[in-house]
Design a protein around this motif. Structure first.
Motif, PDB file in Angstrom:
ATOM      1  N   GLU A 159     -11.406 -16.671  -1.653  1.00  0.00           N
ATOM      2  CA  GLU A 159     -11.094 -16.677  -0.219  1.00  0.00           C
ATOM      3  C   GLU A 159      -9.650 -17.105   0.019  1.00  0.00           C
ATOM      4  O   GLU A 159      -8.963 -16.525   0.870  1.00  0.00           O
ATOM      5  CB  GLU A 159     -12.049 -17.612   0.522  1.00  0.00           C
ATOM      6  N   GLN A 160      -9.175 -18.080  -0.739  1.00  0.00           N
ATOM      7  CA  GLN A 160      -7.776 -18.499  -0.615  1.00  0.00           C
ATOM      8  C   GLN A 160      -6.837 -17.353  -0.980  1.00  0.00           C
ATOM      9  O   GLN A 160      -5.837 -17.122  -0.285  1.00  0.00           O
ATOM     10  CB  GLN A 160      -7.503 -19.705  -1.518  1.00  0.00           C
ATOM     11  N   ALA A 161      -7.158 -16.647  -2.050  1.00  0.00           N
ATOM     12  CA  ALA A 161      -6.332 -15.509  -2.461  1.00  0.00           C
ATOM     13  C   ALA A 161      -6.319 -14.445  -1.371  1.00  0.00           C
ATOM     14  O   ALA A 161      -5.269 -13.849  -1.086  1.00  0.00           O
ATOM     15  CB  ALA A 161      -6.847 -14.930  -3.769  1.00  0.00           C
ATOM     16  N   LEU A 162      -7.454 -14.224  -0.754  1.00  0.00           N
ATOM     17  CA  LEU A 162      -7.538 -13.213   0.304  1.00  0.00           C
ATOM     18  C   LEU A 162      -6.828 -13.673   1.575  1.00  0.00           C
ATOM     19  O   LEU A 162      -6.173 -12.863   2.251  1.00  0.00           O
ATOM     20  CB  LEU A 162      -9.000 -12.862   0.577  1.00  0.00           C
ATOM     21  N   LEU A 163      -6.907 -14.944   1.906  1.00  0.00           N
ATOM     22  CA  LEU A 163      -6.147 -15.464   3.053  1.00  0.00           C
ATOM     23  C   LEU A 163      -4.646 -15.321   2.811  1.00  0.00           C
ATOM     24  O   LEU A 163      -3.899 -14.921   3.719  1.00  0.00           O
ATOM     25  CB  LEU A 163      -6.514 -16.922   3.325  1.00  0.00           C
ATOM     26  N   GLU A 164      -4.217 -15.601   1.588  1.00  0.00           N
ATOM     27  CA  GLU A 164      -2.798 -15.447   1.258  1.00  0.00           C
ATOM     28  C   GLU A 164      -2.368 -13.982   1.400  1.00  0.00           C
ATOM     29  O   GLU A 164      -1.319 -13.681   1.979  1.00  0.00           O
ATOM     30  CB  GLU A 164      -2.545 -15.939  -0.168  1.00  0.00           C
ATOM     31  N   TRP A 165      -3.179 -13.058   0.881  1.00  0.00           N
ATOM     32  CA  TRP A 165      -2.866 -11.628   0.983  1.00  0.00           C
ATOM     33  C   TRP A 165      -2.874 -11.181   2.449  1.00  0.00           C
ATOM     34  O   TRP A 165      -2.007 -10.413   2.873  1.00  0.00           O
ATOM     35  CB  TRP A 165      -3.863 -10.817   0.157  1.00  0.00           C
ATOM     36  N   THR A 166      -3.823 -11.670   3.206  1.00  0.00           N
ATOM     37  CA  THR A 166      -3.924 -11.329   4.629  1.00  0.00           C
ATOM     38  C   THR A 166      -2.652 -11.719   5.369  1.00  0.00           C
ATOM     39  O   THR A 166      -2.113 -10.931   6.158  1.00  0.00           O
ATOM     40  CB  THR A 166      -5.153 -12.031   5.252  1.00  0.00           C
ATOM     41  N   GLU A 167      -2.162 -12.911   5.103  1.00  0.00           N
ATOM     42  CA  GLU A 167      -0.924 -13.354   5.746  1.00  0.00           C
ATOM     43  C   GLU A 167       0.266 -12.511   5.288  1.00  0.00           C
ATOM     44  O   GLU A 167       1.115 -12.143   6.094  1.00  0.00           O
ATOM     45  CB  GLU A 167      -0.678 -14.829   5.466  1.00  0.00           C
ATOM     46  N   SER A 168       0.309 -12.179   4.014  1.00  0.00           N
ATOM     47  CA  SER A 168       1.401 -11.366   3.476  1.00  0.00           C
ATOM     48  C   SER A 168       1.431  -9.984   4.124  1.00  0.00           C
ATOM     49  O   SER A 168       2.491  -9.492   4.519  1.00  0.00           O
ATOM     50  CB  SER A 168       1.260 -11.246   1.964  1.00  0.00           C
ATOM     51  N   VAL A 169       0.267  -9.364   4.250  1.00  0.00           N
ATOM     52  CA  VAL A 169       0.178  -8.024   4.834  1.00  0.00           C
ATOM     53  C   VAL A 169       0.487  -8.066   6.333  1.00  0.00           C
ATOM     54  O   VAL A 169       1.099  -7.142   6.873  1.00  0.00           O
ATOM     55  CB  VAL A 169      -1.222  -7.409   4.576  1.00  0.00           C
ATOM     56  N   THR A 170       0.110  -9.133   6.998  1.00  0.00           N
ATOM     57  CA  THR A 170       0.307  -9.239   8.443  1.00  0.00           C
ATOM     58  C   THR A 170       1.738  -9.601   8.812  1.00  0.00           C
ATOM     59  O   THR A 170       2.336  -8.983   9.691  1.00  0.00           O
ATOM     60  CB  THR A 170      -0.672 -10.271   9.037  1.00  0.00           C
ATOM     61  N   LYS A 171       2.296 -10.578   8.137  1.00  0.00           N
ATOM     62  CA  LYS A 171       3.634 -11.067   8.492  1.00  0.00           C
ATOM     63  C   LYS A 171       4.751 -10.183   7.949  1.00  0.00           C
ATOM     64  O   LYS A 171       5.824 -10.109   8.550  1.00  0.00           O
ATOM     65  CB  LYS A 171       3.828 -12.492   7.991  1.00  0.00           C
ATOM     66  N   LEU A 172       4.520  -9.560   6.809  1.00  0.00           N
ATOM     67  CA  LEU A 172       5.492  -8.652   6.180  1.00  0.00           C
ATOM     68  C   LEU A 172       6.860  -9.284   5.924  1.00  0.00           C
ATOM     69  O   LEU A 172       7.866  -8.585   5.880  1.00  0.00           O
ATOM     70  CB  LEU A 172       5.669  -7.378   7.021  1.00  0.00           C
ATOM     71  N   ASN A 173       6.903 -10.607   5.748  1.00  0.00           N
ATOM     72  CA  ASN A 173       8.199 -11.240   5.510  1.00  0.00           C
ATOM     73  C   ASN A 173       8.299 -11.872   4.125  1.00  0.00           C
ATOM     74  O   ASN A 173       9.257 -12.565   3.833  1.00  0.00           O
ATOM     75  CB  ASN A 173       8.507 -12.272   6.592  1.00  0.00           C
ATOM     76  N   ASP A 174       7.307 -11.620   3.268  1.00  0.00           N
ATOM     77  CA  ASP A 174       7.364 -12.119   1.898  1.00  0.00           C
ATOM     78  C   ASP A 174       8.414 -11.353   1.104  1.00  0.00           C
ATOM     79  O   ASP A 174       8.634 -10.162   1.344  1.00  0.00           O
ATOM     80  CB  ASP A 174       6.021 -11.934   1.181  1.00  0.00           C
ATOM     81  N   SER A 175       9.002 -12.037   0.163  1.00  0.00           N
ATOM     82  CA  SER A 175       9.893 -11.349  -0.779  1.00  0.00           C
ATOM     83  C   SER A 175       9.033 -10.473  -1.697  1.00  0.00           C
ATOM     84  O   SER A 175       7.814 -10.638  -1.768  1.00  0.00           O
ATOM     85  CB  SER A 175      10.667 -12.370  -1.617  1.00  0.00           C
ATOM     86  N   THR A 176       9.684  -9.585  -2.399  1.00  0.00           N
ATOM     87  CA  THR A 176       8.971  -8.726  -3.346  1.00  0.00           C
ATOM     88  C   THR A 176       8.235  -9.577  -4.374  1.00  0.00           C
ATOM     89  O   THR A 176       7.075  -9.289  -4.711  1.00  0.00           O
ATOM     90  CB  THR A 176       9.951  -7.767  -4.040  1.00  0.00           C
ATOM     91  N   ASP A 177       8.868 -10.624  -4.858  1.00  0.00           N
ATOM     92  CA  ASP A 177       8.238 -11.504  -5.844  1.00  0.00           C
ATOM     93  C   ASP A 177       7.030 -12.233  -5.257  1.00  0.00           C
ATOM     94  O   ASP A 177       5.996 -12.365  -5.918  1.00  0.00           O
ATOM     95  CB  ASP A 177       9.243 -12.522  -6.392  1.00  0.00           C
ATOM     96  N   GLN A 178       7.158 -12.722  -4.023  1.00  0.00           N
ATOM     97  CA  GLN A 178       6.031 -13.406  -3.372  1.00  0.00           C
ATOM     98  C   GLN A 178       4.849 -12.456  -3.187  1.00  0.00           C
ATOM     99  O   GLN A 178       3.707 -12.822  -3.434  1.00  0.00           O
ATOM    100  CB  GLN A 178       6.460 -13.967  -2.014  1.00  0.00           C
ATOM    101  N   ARG A 179       5.146 -11.248  -2.736  1.00  0.00           N
ATOM    102  CA  ARG A 179       4.074 -10.274  -2.517  1.00  0.00           C
ATOM    103  C   ARG A 179       3.400  -9.912  -3.846  1.00  0.00           C
ATOM    104  O   ARG A 179       2.187  -9.796  -3.933  1.00  0.00           O
ATOM    105  CB  ARG A 179       4.605  -9.020  -1.825  1.00  0.00           C
ATOM    106  N   GLN A 180       4.198  -9.765  -4.901  1.00  0.00           N
ATOM    107  CA  GLN A 180       3.634  -9.464  -6.215  1.00  0.00           C
ATOM    108  C   GLN A 180       2.743 -10.601  -6.696  1.00  0.00           C
ATOM    109  O   GLN A 180       1.661 -10.365  -7.225  1.00  0.00           O
ATOM    110  CB  GLN A 180       4.737  -9.178  -7.241  1.00  0.00           C
ATOM    111  N   GLN A 181       3.175 -11.838  -6.490  1.00  0.00           N
ATOM    112  CA  GLN A 181       2.382 -12.993  -6.901  1.00  0.00           C
ATOM    113  C   GLN A 181       1.070 -13.040  -6.116  1.00  0.00           C
ATOM    114  O   GLN A 181       0.007 -13.303  -6.684  1.00  0.00           O
ATOM    115  CB  GLN A 181       3.161 -14.294  -6.701  1.00  0.00           C
ATOM    116  N   SER A 182       1.139 -12.759  -4.841  1.00  0.00           N
ATOM    117  CA  SER A 182      -0.060 -12.735  -4.003  1.00  0.00           C
ATOM    118  C   SER A 182      -1.028 -11.655  -4.483  1.00  0.00           C
ATOM    119  O   SER A 182      -2.238 -11.881  -4.600  1.00  0.00           O
ATOM    120  CB  SER A 182       0.339 -12.501  -2.541  1.00  0.00           C
ATOM    121  N   PHE A 183      -0.496 -10.487  -4.800  1.00  0.00           N
ATOM    122  CA  PHE A 183      -1.314  -9.382  -5.300  1.00  0.00           C
ATOM    123  C   PHE A 183      -1.928  -9.728  -6.655  1.00  0.00           C
ATOM    124  O   PHE A 183      -3.114  -9.497  -6.886  1.00  0.00           O
ATOM    125  CB  PHE A 183      -0.471  -8.105  -5.398  1.00  0.00           C
ATOM    126  N   THR A 184      -1.121 -10.288  -7.541  1.00  0.00           N
ATOM    127  CA  THR A 184      -1.596 -10.677  -8.872  1.00  0.00           C
ATOM    128  C   THR A 184      -2.725 -11.693  -8.752  1.00  0.00           C
ATOM    129  O   THR A 184      -3.737 -11.599  -9.457  1.00  0.00           O
ATOM    130  CB  THR A 184      -0.437 -11.240  -9.715  1.00  0.00           C
TER     131      THR A 184
END
Length: 153
Positions: A85-110
Motif C-alpha cells: 500500500e505504501q508503494a502504491l501511495l507513492e506511485w499514486t502521488e508520482s503519477v498525480t503530481k508529475l513533478n518527480d525526477s526521472t530517478d525518483q519515478r524509476q525508484q517508485s516504479f521499481t
C-alpha cells in the motif's frame, strides 16, 4: 450552481468515462476499500472537494477505517499501511503530481514492481489517471460538495 451539471455531461463523454470505470472495477487488483483511499488521496492532492467527499464516503461504505482515509495525506509518517500500500501511495502521488525526477519515478516504479506485475501496474496507473480525470471534470464543471450519497455515481 455548477457550470455543467453532472446530468448534463455529454452522453458520449459519460459513456467513455463509465466504460473505463467498469474496466477498472473488473480488475480486482486491490481491495475496493483501498482503491477508494487512493481516489481520496488523489482528490486531496487536486483539491477537488466534490471528489474528496465522494471517495471518503465510498471508502467508509467499502469498510475502510476513517483513520486510514484521513491519514493518507501523511502516509509516510504512519504505520497504518502495509508495504504494498505504501508503494502504491507513492506511485499514486508520482503519477498525480508529475513533478518527480526521472530517478525518483524509476525508484517508485521499481518499488511498486516488488508487489505488482507490469500489467497490474499499468492498470493501477489507469485507475490513478481516471480519478485525476474525474477531479478535473468536477472542478472545471463546478460540481458542488455536500450532498453526495454513497453509490450515487
Amino acid at each position: 450552481m455548477p457550470r455543467v451539471p453532472f446530468e448534463n455531461i455529454p452522453e458520449d463523454l459519460m459513456n467513455c468515462m463509465m466504460q473505463t470505470e467498469k474496466y477498472i472495477k473488473s480488475l480486482n487488483i486491490i481491495d475496493e476499500s483501498f482503491m477508494e483511499v487512493l481516489r481520496y488521496r488523489v482528490s486531496v492532492i487536486n483539491q477537488c472537494a466534490y471528489c474528496i467527499e465522494m471517495h471518503f464516503k465510498e471508502a467508509i461504505a467499502a469498510g475502510e477505517s476513517e483513520l486510514r482515509i484521513y491519514s493518507s495525506s501523511a502516509w509516510k509518517e504512519t504505520n497504518f499501511y502495509n508495504e504494498s500500500e505504501q508503494a502504491l501511495l507513492e506511485w499514486t502521488e508520482s503519477v498525480t503530481k508529475l513533478n518527480d525526477s526521472t530517478d525518483q519515478r524509476q525508484q517508485s516504479f521499481t518499488n511498486l514492481k516488488k508487489y505488482f506485475s507490469q500489467d497490474d501496474i499499468s492498470n493501477l496507473t489507469l485507475s490513478i489517471v481516471q480519478i485525476n480525470s474525474w477531479n478535473r471534470l468536477a472542478k472545471s464543471f463546478g460540481f458542488e460538495a455536500g450532498n453526495y450519497q454513497v453509490g450515487q455515481h
